[in-house]
Write an enzyme that holds these catalytic residues in place. Structure first.
Site, short mmCIF file in Angstrom:
data_model
loop_
_atom_site.label_atom_id
_atom_site.label_comp_id
_atom_site.label_asym_id
_atom_site.label_seq_id
_atom_site.Cartn_x
_atom_site.Cartn_y
_atom_site.Cartn_z
N HIS A 112 53.22 50.44 89.17
CA HIS A 112 54.56 50.87 88.75
C HIS A 112 54.47 52.04 87.78
CE1 HIS A 112 58.73 50.56 87.31
NE2 HIS A 112 58.22 50.63 86.08
N GLU A 113 53.59 51.92 86.79
CA GLU A 113 53.48 52.98 85.78
C GLU A 113 52.97 54.29 86.37
OE1 GLU A 113 54.58 52.91 82.58
OE2 GLU A 113 55.44 51.00 83.18
N PHE A 122 51.63 46.07 87.68
CA PHE A 122 52.14 46.80 86.52
C PHE A 122 51.60 48.23 86.51
CE2 PHE A 122 51.57 47.21 81.66
CZ PHE A 122 52.82 47.80 81.50
N HIS A 167 52.26 50.12 77.08
CA HIS A 167 53.28 49.92 78.11
C HIS A 167 53.18 51.05 79.13
CE1 HIS A 167 57.80 49.04 79.16
NE2 HIS A 167 57.05 49.19 80.22
N LYS A 226 55.85 55.66 89.09
CA LYS A 226 57.12 56.08 88.48
C LYS A 226 56.92 57.18 87.44
CE LYS A 226 61.22 54.45 86.00
NZ LYS A 226 61.94 53.27 85.43
N HIS A 227 55.90 57.03 86.60
CA HIS A 227 55.73 57.96 85.48
C HIS A 227 54.54 58.90 85.65
CE1 HIS A 227 58.78 55.75 83.27
NE2 HIS A 227 58.14 54.62 83.50
N GLN A 239 53.55 48.11 73.38
CA GLN A 239 54.23 46.81 73.31
C GLN A 239 53.59 45.92 72.26
OE1 GLN A 239 55.71 45.51 77.56
NE2 GLN A 239 53.56 46.02 77.74
#
Length: 264
Positions: A133-134, A130, A76, A137-138, A45
């Protein structure tokens, strides 16, 4: 007779129960039915563009660090992707645990900060950080290359350090500015010459918002799969704006801006 019926019914449902156990995972270690990914996307980012959306400040938002706000590309995420342009998500029951990455906190706060006060959703239906989430999810989809949460965050940091996009662009003369416009092709060529791969750029109102590098599973560079939101969102000349930080007070921790970055 009733005993036979009960046992027969149980046998009928046994394959279904077994499949559900495989899909759901045991102790958060087994993946779901999603197939293994094809390659990694390192999404970076540009704070000067992202931070323009800051409406209020909080301690978790790096845009609000005053003079210590980031002025280089930050992470990101590292995203497992498929060659067809889709991607897996939420691949196991593993929940984010901040204690697992306690030794990486200083580096993550600096190079992988949140640029928002929001709390994104995790894979378990609740809102989290944050990083949560990363990872959920990933990161959980990065197996078998990554083996756990710590491995995911450390290897992502190392890739970021080894492919220092900000340094490459600065040395090519593409420095942060609120007045200069740079040729999109020039930025792309600078990255191509340094890393022998073509980056994807995402823009917002003529300013670079994200830059993405793609890698094989052994972390050697490769071109990314085609994306409809990449160069199509960028004009021929783009900016790398400097964000004027809002700041949250005078008690902010001093974070040195990197010149030479060493891998962890």
């Amino acid at each position: 007779m009733s005993s036979f019926l009960v046992n027969s019914t149980a046998l009928l449902y046994l394959p279904i129960i077994t499949l559900l156990c495989v899909f759901a995972g045991i102790n958060g270690e087994s993946t779901t039915a999603q197939r293994e990914f094809d390659y990694f996307v390192l999404a970076l980012q540009w704070p000067g563009t992202v931070c323009r959306g800051t409406r209020h400040c909080c301690s978790s938002n790096a845009c609000c660090r005053g003079s210590n706000a980031p002025n280089e590309f930050t992470i990101h995420g590292l995203w497992p992707d498929y060659n067809d342009g889709t991607w897996p998500a939420c691949c196991s029951n593993s929940r984010f645990d901040i204690k697992e990455i306690s030794t990486l906190r200083d580096a993550l706060d600096h190079y992988w900060p949140s640029l928002s006060c929001g709390s994104p959703k995790t894979c378990h239906g609740h809102k989290g950080t944050f990083w949560a989430h990363e990872w959920e999810k990933h990161g959980t989809c990065s197996y078998p290359v990554m083996h756990d949460e710590y491995d995911y965050f450390k290897k992502t940091l190392n890739i970021y350090f080894n492919y220092n996009v900000s340094k490459v662009l600065n040395e090519a003369g593409y420095v942060p500015s609120n007045s200069e416009k740079y040729p999109l092709g020039g930025l792309v060529s600078a990255i191509e010459n340094a890393f022998h791969t073509t980056p994807l750029l995402v823009c917002s109102n003529g300013a670079v918002e994200e830059l993405r590098l793609c890698f094989y599973k052994d972390f050697k560079p490769r071109d990314c799969a085609s994306s409809s939101i990449s160069q199509n969102s960028c004009p021929n000349y783009v900016s790398l704006p400097v964000e004027t930080s809002l700041g949250i007070g005078d008690g902010e921790r001093t974070i040195p801006i990197s010149s030479g970055i060493e891998a962890l």
